[in-house]
Design an enzyme around this catalytic site. Structure first.
Site, PDB file in Angstrom:
ATOM      1  CE  LYS A 182      54.731  54.094  25.198  1.00 24.82           C
ATOM      2  NZ  LYS A 182      53.495  54.636  24.595  1.00 24.82           N
ATOM      3  CB  SER A 210      50.116  56.901  24.602  1.00 22.58           C
ATOM      4  OG  SER A 210      49.291  56.045  25.344  1.00 22.58           O
ATOM      5  CB  SER A 215      50.865  54.072  27.514  1.00 21.46           C
ATOM      6  OG  SER A 215      51.177  54.323  26.160  1.00 21.46           O
TER       7      SER A 215
END
Ligand code: GLN
Length: 494
Positions: free
Chosen positions: A80, A179, A155
């Site tokens: 990420k 997330s 996210s």
């Protein structure tokens, strides 16, 4: 062979490499081919450096030939865009970090690198990890591989989507209020958020420091156990990291649940839960019973206060953490500012997106003089009540099971104009972060529309072995985690 390599779990990939059945370069090339085919639709990656990845793969193959070993030698992992990987961009999905490259490795990255892992690319995310759909990214939205009109969650939506679409064997994410778990649920992967402090946050760009934790998105629980074993443990560079002895979490991969007491938090089954989600969870409970678990109801009475508490605390912490992006040190700087105040003001006005600005404003307000006690102080006290709810529930059970989310994946755009509705969807995930405990989501079925459903398992602090045992036993008895979207099966172009 190489067409199938992108579908492997991490452990299968390691096995193939060790047995000499494939090389790391072949593995990286298979993933790059899968990315070239699918990512134009999915858009899970923000940045890729194929040449660098291939070069590292070649080096890994040579090292193996020369006798070097490593638990992930030559195995590619996606990361990420919020975790620093030396030499790679790290933009947190924001314009304000455009052009920034990491000068160092996050501790979790360094630990994986020491075992020979290769970092394939940067995955898309909501800006600074604020959001539940990956639509708040300056890089544009990622799409859900199960249905391109749906969001992948957020996210860590890019990480979840690339694992689900076989564009990565596994990925790292971060979880401040869900997330990792929520996008894993929306995309049908396995998502682990460990206990606060079990993984170092050094090199993880901060959103809300008292809630943030690195997590994994994988094809199964056994892979999550492997990554956790490598990454966990005290880091002198993160004073909140816990001093736990080295633990082999793969020892908890036991395929039965005899003697395990599972609690169903009553409040997580009330209210507006989508019918398809409810059905999938109910059939999962039958599987748990058949595996030998005892299932009983428990109560977490402060659950209705979790969303306001989480959004107050996270916005307050974000407003201070994000003060550092002012055009002086990192990334984007507005051109031609006449003085330093204008420089800060314009850089921030131009660099941050809408949702990030909303949260900085809310957080600054909650921390301002005269309001601090009424908002932030009170939220902290409610946080303690939520933590105590869990402590009380864990008196009578080893783990809790519940839906990960009240609904399956939203339509793109569906909640963008209604932030409150967006926030309310996080109700079942924010509580683990507030309490500091670990949570695991595993795929447990599909809604009638064909969207994946996630089942969440929660355990007391440092109860990762229980999470892994419960999740793995379920996956030993079911096939949901092996399902792939039609896109990744090679057919069914939407
Ligand atoms: N959706 C939640 C939020 O918007 C959680 C985000 C996260 O865990 N980083 O804050």
């Amino acid at each position: 062979m190489s067409a199938c390599l992108s579908k492997l779990t991490l452990r299968e990939a390691v096995h193939h490499l060790e047995a000499g059945e494939c090389g790391s370069l072949e593995l990286v090339d298979a993933l790059l081919a899968s990315i070239a085919e699918r990512d134009p639709l999915i858009r899970g990656y923000l940045h890729l450096d194929p040449e660098q990845a291939r070069e590292e793969a070649r080096a890994a193959d040579q090292a193996r030939a020369a006798g070097r070993r490593g638990r992930l030698l030559g195995v590619p992992i996606a990361v990420k865009d919020v975790l620093n990987v030396r030499g790679q961009p790290c933009t947190c999905g924001s314009r304000i970090l455009r052009g920034y490259r990491s000068p160092y490795d996050a501790t979790v990255i360094a630990r994986l690198r020491a075992e020979g892992a290769i970092f394939l690319g940067r995955t898309n995310m909501d800006e600074f990890a604020m959001g539940s759909t990956t639509e708040n990214s300056a890089g544009g939205p990622t799409r859900n591989p199960w249905n391109l009109e749906r969001v992948p969650g957020g996210s860590s939506g890019g990480s979840a989507a690339v694992v689900a679409a076989d564009e990565a064997l596994a990925a790292l994410g971060s979880d401040t209020g869900g997330s990792v778990r929520q996008p894993a649920a929306f995309c049908g992967c396995t998502g682990l958020k460990p206990t606060y402090g079990l993984l170092s946050r050094y090199g993880l760009v901060a959103y809300a420091s008292s809630l943030d934790q690195v997590g994994t998105l994988t094809k199964d629980v056994a892979d999550a156990a492997l990554l956790l074993t490598i990454m966990a443990g005290r880091d002198p560079r993160d004073s909140t990291s816990l001093d736990v002895p080295p633990t082999d979490y793969t020892e908890a991969l036991i395929p039965d649940l005899r003697g395990i007491r599972l609690g169903l938090p009553k409040e997580y089954f009330e209210g507006a839960i989508e019918e398809g989600v409810k059905r999938a969870i109910e059939s999962a409970l039958e599987v748990f019973r058949a595996l030998g678990a005892e299932v009983r109801e428990v109560t977490l009475p402060h659950t209705p206060l979790a969303i306001p508490t989480y959004y107050l605390i996270s916005c307050a912490e974000a407003s201070t953490n994000l003060a550092r992006y002012d055009g002086v040190r990192y990334g984007y700087r507005t051109p031609d500012a006449a003085d330093v105040d204008t420089l800060h003001e314009r850089t921030r006005a131009e660099g941050f997106g809408r949702e990030v600005k909303r949260r900085i404003i809310l957080g600054t307000y909650a921390l301002s003089r005269g309001y601090y006690e009424a908002y932030y102080g009170r939220a902290q006290r409610v946080r303690t009540l939520i933590r105590r709810d869990f402590e009380a529930a864990f008196q009578s059970c080893d783990a809790l099971v519940a839906p990960t989310t009240p609904t399956a994946a939203y339509r793109l755009g569906e909640r963008l104009d209604d932030p409150l509705q967006m926030y309310l969807g996080d109700i079942f995930t924010v509580t683990a972060n507030l309490a500091g405990i670990g949570g695991l989501t595993i795929p447990c079925g599909f809604t009638p529309e064909g969207l994946p459903v996630g089942l969440q398992i929660l355990a007391p602090a440092l109860g990762e072995r229980v999470l892994i045992r419960v999740g793995h036993a379920y996956q030993s008895a079911t096939e949901w985690h092996r399902r792939r979207p039609p896109l990744a099966a090679g057919g069914g172009r939407p």
